[in-house]
Scaffold this motif. Structure first.
Motif, PDB file in Angstrom:
ATOM      1  N   THR A   1       0.591 -10.678   4.147  1.00 24.32           N
ATOM      2  CA  THR A   1       1.781  -9.787   4.148  1.00 24.32           C
ATOM      3  C   THR A   1       1.430  -8.487   3.842  1.00 24.32           C
ATOM      4  O   THR A   1       1.152  -8.159   2.802  1.00 24.32           O
ATOM      5  CB  THR A   1       2.684 -10.404   3.665  1.00 24.32           C
ATOM      6  OG1 THR A   1       2.905 -11.951   3.919  1.00 24.32           O
ATOM      7  CG2 THR A   1       3.950  -9.698   4.223  1.00 24.32           C
ATOM      8  N   LEU A   2       1.502  -7.522   4.644  1.00 19.91           N
ATOM      9  CA  LEU A   2       1.042  -6.104   4.265  1.00 19.91           C
ATOM     10  C   LEU A   2       2.398  -5.359   4.378  1.00 19.91           C
ATOM     11  O   LEU A   2       2.879  -5.087   5.621  1.00 19.91           O
ATOM     12  CB  LEU A   2      -0.026  -5.711   5.160  1.00 19.91           C
ATOM     13  CG  LEU A   2      -0.911  -4.389   5.015  1.00 19.91           C
ATOM     14  CD1 LEU A   2      -1.394  -4.652   3.618  1.00 19.91           C
ATOM     15  CD2 LEU A   2      -1.664  -3.960   5.957  1.00 19.91           C
ATOM     16  N   MET A   3       2.592  -4.450   3.557  1.00 19.34           N
ATOM     17  CA  MET A   3       3.609  -3.411   3.504  1.00 19.34           C
ATOM     18  C   MET A   3       2.901  -2.058   3.431  1.00 19.34           C
ATOM     19  O   MET A   3       2.285  -2.141   2.372  1.00 19.34           O
ATOM     20  CB  MET A   3       4.745  -3.435   2.665  1.00 19.34           C
ATOM     21  CG  MET A   3       5.358  -4.962   2.996  1.00 19.34           C
ATOM     22  SD  MET A   3       6.993  -5.245   1.787  1.00 19.34           S
ATOM     23  CE  MET A   3       8.031  -4.259   2.316  1.00 19.34           C
ATOM     24  N   ILE A   4       3.162  -1.072   4.056  1.00 18.05           N
ATOM     25  CA  ILE A   4       2.531   0.223   3.919  1.00 18.05           C
ATOM     26  C   ILE A   4       3.468   1.411   4.083  1.00 18.05           C
ATOM     27  O   ILE A   4       4.123   1.450   5.252  1.00 18.05           O
ATOM     28  CB  ILE A   4       1.306   0.045   4.956  1.00 18.05           C
ATOM     29  CG1 ILE A   4       0.665   1.393   4.928  1.00 18.05           C
ATOM     30  CG2 ILE A   4       1.691  -0.335   6.309  1.00 18.05           C
ATOM     31  CD1 ILE A   4      -0.751   1.350   5.740  1.00 18.05           C
ATOM     32  N   ILE A   5       3.405   2.171   3.198  1.00 22.10           N
ATOM     33  CA  ILE A   5       4.009   3.292   3.125  1.00 22.10           C
ATOM     34  C   ILE A   5       3.105   4.452   3.614  1.00 22.10           C
ATOM     35  O   ILE A   5       1.992   4.374   3.057  1.00 22.10           O
ATOM     36  CB  ILE A   5       4.717   3.879   1.534  1.00 22.10           C
ATOM     37  CG1 ILE A   5       5.689   2.841   1.166  1.00 22.10           C
ATOM     38  CG2 ILE A   5       5.030   5.338   1.622  1.00 22.10           C
ATOM     39  CD1 ILE A   5       6.119   3.299  -0.202  1.00 22.10           C
ATOM     40  N   GLU A   6       3.378   5.216   4.616  1.00 18.26           N
ATOM     41  CA  GLU A   6       2.603   6.373   5.085  1.00 18.26           C
ATOM     42  C   GLU A   6       3.117   7.396   5.568  1.00 18.26           C
ATOM     43  O   GLU A   6       4.195   7.088   6.351  1.00 18.26           O
ATOM     44  CB  GLU A   6       1.641   5.530   5.959  1.00 18.26           C
ATOM     45  CG  GLU A   6       0.300   6.221   6.582  1.00 18.26           C
ATOM     46  CD  GLU A   6      -0.518   6.769   5.487  1.00 18.26           C
ATOM     47  OE1 GLU A   6      -1.309   6.008   4.891  1.00 18.26           O
ATOM     48  OE2 GLU A   6      -0.482   8.114   5.160  1.00 18.26           O
ATOM     49  N   HIS A   7       2.725   8.567   5.297  1.00 15.20           N
ATOM     50  CA  HIS A   7       3.033   9.776   6.085  1.00 15.20           C
ATOM     51  C   HIS A   7       2.584   9.972   7.434  1.00 15.20           C
ATOM     52  O   HIS A   7       3.064  10.663   8.354  1.00 15.20           O
ATOM     53  CB  HIS A   7       3.065  11.114   5.208  1.00 15.20           C
ATOM     54  CG  HIS A   7       4.323  11.208   4.408  1.00 15.20           C
ATOM     55  ND1 HIS A   7       5.470  10.923   4.493  1.00 15.20           N
ATOM     56  CD2 HIS A   7       4.041  11.419   2.760  1.00 15.20           C
ATOM     57  CE1 HIS A   7       6.308  11.073   3.623  1.00 15.20           C
ATOM     58  NE2 HIS A   7       5.463  11.424   2.604  1.00 15.20           N
ATOM     59  N   ASP A   8       1.135   9.201   7.488  1.00 18.51           N
ATOM     60  CA  ASP A   8       0.231   9.613   8.907  1.00 18.51           C
ATOM     61  C   ASP A   8       0.858   8.700   9.687  1.00 18.51           C
ATOM     62  O   ASP A   8       0.456   7.344   9.613  1.00 18.51           O
ATOM     63  CB  ASP A   8      -0.942   9.291   8.514  1.00 18.51           C
ATOM     64  CG  ASP A   8      -1.735   9.757   9.741  1.00 18.51           C
ATOM     65  OD1 ASP A   8      -1.411   9.712  10.584  1.00 18.51           O
ATOM     66  OD2 ASP A   8      -3.250  10.160   9.189  1.00 18.51           O
ATOM     67  N   LEU A   9       1.701   9.035  10.589  1.00 16.73           N
ATOM     68  CA  LEU A   9       2.506   8.247  11.596  1.00 16.73           C
ATOM     69  C   LEU A   9       1.719   7.559  12.529  1.00 16.73           C
ATOM     70  O   LEU A   9       1.681   6.448  13.046  1.00 16.73           O
ATOM     71  CB  LEU A   9       3.482   9.122  12.359  1.00 16.73           C
ATOM     72  CG  LEU A   9       4.668   9.746  11.593  1.00 16.73           C
ATOM     73  CD1 LEU A   9       5.792  10.234  12.241  1.00 16.73           C
ATOM     74  CD2 LEU A   9       5.384   8.425  10.548  1.00 16.73           C
TER      75      LEU A   9
ATOM     76  N   LEU B   1       1.037  -0.955  -0.102  1.00 19.63           N
ATOM     77  CA  LEU B   1       0.172  -0.013  -0.006  1.00 19.63           C
ATOM     78  C   LEU B   1       1.049   1.203  -0.001  1.00 19.63           C
ATOM     79  O   LEU B   1       1.708   1.370   0.868  1.00 19.63           O
ATOM     80  CB  LEU B   1      -1.079   0.045   1.293  1.00 19.63           C
ATOM     81  CG  LEU B   1      -1.864  -1.059   1.432  1.00 19.63           C
ATOM     82  CD1 LEU B   1      -2.383  -0.900   2.726  1.00 19.63           C
ATOM     83  CD2 LEU B   1      -3.125  -0.868   0.224  1.00 19.63           C
ATOM     84  N   ASP B   2       0.548   2.217  -1.009  1.00 18.20           N
ATOM     85  CA  ASP B   2       1.455   3.410  -1.060  1.00 18.20           C
ATOM     86  C   ASP B   2       0.672   4.501  -0.433  1.00 18.20           C
ATOM     87  O   ASP B   2      -0.293   4.987  -1.246  1.00 18.20           O
ATOM     88  CB  ASP B   2       1.948   3.450  -2.528  1.00 18.20           C
ATOM     89  CG  ASP B   2       3.098   4.550  -2.486  1.00 18.20           C
ATOM     90  OD1 ASP B   2       3.261   5.334  -1.533  1.00 18.20           O
ATOM     91  OD2 ASP B   2       3.711   4.628  -3.560  1.00 18.20           O
ATOM     92  N   GLU B   3       0.667   5.106   0.493  1.00 14.73           N
ATOM     93  CA  GLU B   3       0.220   6.203   1.316  1.00 14.73           C
ATOM     94  C   GLU B   3      -1.530   5.945   1.045  1.00 14.73           C
ATOM     95  O   GLU B   3      -2.036   6.850   0.201  1.00 14.73           O
ATOM     96  CB  GLU B   3       0.671   7.368   0.570  1.00 14.73           C
ATOM     97  CG  GLU B   3       2.055   7.676   0.957  1.00 14.73           C
ATOM     98  CD  GLU B   3       2.562   9.071   0.576  1.00 14.73           C
ATOM     99  OE1 GLU B   3       1.637   9.999   0.772  1.00 14.73           O
ATOM    100  OE2 GLU B   3       3.597   9.411   0.354  1.00 14.73           O
ATOM    101  N   PRO B   4      -1.840   4.972   1.699  1.00 15.68           N
ATOM    102  CA  PRO B   4      -3.343   4.575   1.301  1.00 15.68           C
ATOM    103  C   PRO B   4      -4.381   5.700   1.863  1.00 15.68           C
ATOM    104  O   PRO B   4      -5.384   5.930   1.326  1.00 15.68           O
ATOM    105  CB  PRO B   4      -3.609   3.230   2.315  1.00 15.68           C
ATOM    106  CG  PRO B   4      -2.466   3.231   3.051  1.00 15.68           C
ATOM    107  CD  PRO B   4      -1.392   3.758   2.365  1.00 15.68           C
ATOM    108  N   THR B   5      -4.164   6.529   2.869  1.00 12.05           N
ATOM    109  CA  THR B   5      -4.796   7.318   3.357  1.00 12.05           C
ATOM    110  C   THR B   5      -4.667   8.919   3.013  1.00 12.05           C
ATOM    111  O   THR B   5      -5.306   9.925   3.554  1.00 12.05           O
ATOM    112  CB  THR B   5      -5.033   7.391   5.068  1.00 12.05           C
ATOM    113  OG1 THR B   5      -3.826   7.469   5.458  1.00 12.05           O
ATOM    114  CG2 THR B   5      -5.428   5.902   5.493  1.00 12.05           C
ATOM    115  N   ALA B   6      -3.573   9.070   2.237  1.00 14.19           N
ATOM    116  CA  ALA B   6      -3.395  10.461   1.820  1.00 14.19           C
ATOM    117  C   ALA B   6      -4.292  11.034   1.078  1.00 14.19           C
ATOM    118  O   ALA B   6      -5.138  10.702   0.417  1.00 14.19           O
ATOM    119  CB  ALA B   6      -2.015  10.322   0.653  1.00 14.19           C
TER     120      ALA B   6
END
Lengths: 258, 328
Positions: A202-210, A175-180
């Motif tokens: 297996t989940l990998m998640i890029i996110e700016h919302d810490l 997931l690439d910034e899913p909640t952006a």
């Protein structure tokens, strides 16, 4: 939680021209892990996803998936074997309806792509349409079923972006910034749905919302200038001085990008 | 849905009765429209549904036309021989050209299809022994099949009408099938289709071959109808004409390309009897359509229908989707 590594990334690097975006990344991902990837803009997070999903070839290094070398496997084959990504910028079939978008994912799963002599109609493929209805119901999108994607709000489109990834029933979901760009309510809703995903995924998640990423991940990877700066338990990472320095230093960037 | 079936049946019936109220001249004009209708329907698979704009579709028309013509002259004028030979020849040519054209997309695809079609044009133009060169292939015997002599224009009309209906029905099924929806998906967003797990190259290749084969079928019918074929019909202007038919009619719709073919053939016949510069008139009409009616004739018809039935509101699937995206 010890299980077989599902992904093994070994010495992977990527450079464009003389610019080294990623330098020598090495780490394993175990089945069912929830990995959060954070790092300032330009750290190479999305490039890393492009390498994992096969949208780009690495300049160096190898990637193994379930013990098999997939370094030069094309992106559509990786999606078929279960490595599926979503995109940082909504990448949907915007002129089609929500249902049509979803059906394309589901019919591929069913291996129906070559059928040309039968209309794709509810009456002809009841189970396919039923599955689509169920997914749209779970995601609270049934009102939007027959709406053209481009007519939906940004947050709804973002939801469909994630839904299309999950509907593929992947083994590894990137997931690439899913909640952006989502509202707080939408974010909460999505995070709740992500929590409910099966443990075998297996989940990998890029996110700016810490808050989102620390709430979901059981391991964190912090990328900085194309390298892994810190890796490990979310609590340790959260209290790591170097991570805090980066994030406080980039505070302005962070708010600008989300 | 039911209204659509009634409308289709009425149109089909009217077309079937055409020989009873049309003069021979107009019947021939109608037959030509049907043939070019099949031709533009074939290109529409590629341009309208898969989003690949080709400027070399005349190559397949030409290969089909010449294969059928040569087979009729050298072997037998039986349609059961000439049509399959024409189809096999075009499929083979499309398979080879397609392999190269799949390597590129967008503008480069357009240029490569143009280059290949011009290669085929010059081959036909120069192989005088085989094709008659610039004089064209003449003396093609009238088609026969199962004891029926198709030199009778009414019988030939019915045969071509039958082929037209089959192609139209087959393609209507195809574009709404799971396979056809994958093509639409590629038109809309190929990157996403790949991350869904579709080998888009293979689908595009299949689309290219289907379009080529049906283009060849149209060409072979043209030879049977005309009894003559010349290199002009393989020249790139022919590719341009059929692309114009698709766009003016409405790319990505079923009825559009046929309406486009009808409009161009009728305009050509009427306008060219008054002035030699009929190409200029068609050019102006094309510009008007691209600027003001980008969805073509079917788009205009739809908006009129929409306005008429606006009171009876409710969601209706919009089948004429925007195609020919800027990046194509």
């Amino acid at each position: 939680m010890k299980s077989e590594p599902i992904l093994q990334v070994d010495g992977v690097a990527k450079s464009f021209g003389g610019l080294n975006i990623l330098k020598n990344l090495t780490f394993d991902v175990r089945k069912g892990e929830r990995i959060g990837i954070i790092g300032p803009n330009g750290a190479g997070k999305t490039t890393f996803y492009n390498l994992l999903a096969g949208d780009l070839d690495p300049s160096k290094g190898t990637i193994h998936y379930c013990g098999k070398n997939i370094t030069s496997m094309p992106n559509y084959k990786r999606a078929r074997t279960g490595i599926v990504r979503t995109f940082q910028k909504n990448n949907l079939l915007t002129e089609l309806t929500v249902l049509e978008n979803l059906l394309l994912v589901l019919q591929r799963k069913e291996g129906m792509g070559h059928i040309w002599f039968k209309r794709r109609h509810r009456k002809k493929y009841p189970s396919l349409f039923q599955k689509a209805d169920e997914l749209l119901h779970t995601w609270g999108l049934e009102q939007q079923t027959n709406k053209v994607v481009k007519s939906l709000s940004y947050g709804e489109q973002r939801q469909i972006e994630i839904l299309l990834g999950i509907a593929t029933e992947p083994n590894v979901l990137l997931l690439d910034e899913p909640t952006a760009g989502m509202s707080q309510a939408e974010t909460d809703y999505i995070v709740d749905l992500l929590r409910k995903l099966p443990k075998s995924l297996t989940l990998m998640i890029i996110e700016h919302d810490l808050d989102v990423v620390f709430g979901l991940a059981d391991r964190m990877i912090v990328l900085y200038n194309g390298e892994i700066l810190v890796e490990g338990d979310p609590h340790l990472v959260r209290n790591d001085k170097r991570v805090n320095d980066i994030y406080i230093g980039q505070e302005a960037d962070l708010s600008a990008s989300s | 849905m039911k209204k659509g079936i009634v409308l289709t049946a009425a149109v089909a019936l009217l077309m079937g009765l055409a020989p009873f109220f049309l003069s021979l001249f107009h019947l021939n004009l109608f037959t030509e429209i049907l043939i070019l209708g099949i031709f533009s329907l074939s290109l529409n698979v590629l341009v309208g549904y898969t989003g690949m704009v080709s400027l070399g579709h005349a190559a397949f028309f030409g290969v089909g036309a010449y294969a059928a013509g040569i087979a009729a002259k050298e072997m037998s004028p039986n349609l059961l021989a000439t049509l399959p030979i024409a189809l096999i020849a075009t499929i083979m040519v499309a398979a080879v050209i397609g392999m190269f054209c799949m390597k590129v997309s967008g503008f480069y695809f357009l240029m490569l299809t143009l280059a290949f079609s011009q290669m085929i044009y010059s081959f036909i133009h120069q192989s005088t022994d085989l094709t008659g060169g610039s004089n064209g292939l003449s003396g093609i015997p009238a088609p026969v099949a199962g004891g029926i002599d198709f030199s009778n224009p009414v019988l030939l009309f019915y045969f071509i009408l039958g082929v037209f209906f089959s192609v139209y029905a087959g393609l209507s099924l195809l574009v709404h099938s799971p396979f056809g929806q994958v093509l639409v998906g590629i038109r809309e967003n190929e990157t996403r289709m790949r991350s869904m797990g579709y080998n888009t190259t293979r689908y595009k290749y299949a689309s290219f071959i289907i379009a080529g084969a049906l283009g060849g079928l149209a060409g072979s019918l043209y030879t049977s109808f005309n009894g003559f074929i010349s290199p002009i019909d393989v020249y790139w202007t022919m590719s341009g004409s059929v692309l114009i038919m698709v766009i003016i009619g409405g790319a990505g719709t079923m009825a559009g390309p046929v309406l486009g073919a009808a409009l161009i053939v009728i305009l050509e016949t009427i306008v060219s009897s008054y002035t030699h510069s009929w190409m200029m008139i068609i050019g102006i009409i094309f510009i008007i359509f691209v600027v003001f009616f980008p969805k073509g004739l079917t788009g205009i018809a739809q908006s009129i229908m929409h306005r008429m039935t606006r009171s009876k509101s409710g969601y209706k699937e919009n089948h004429s989707k925007a195609v020919l995206k800027k990046n194509a």
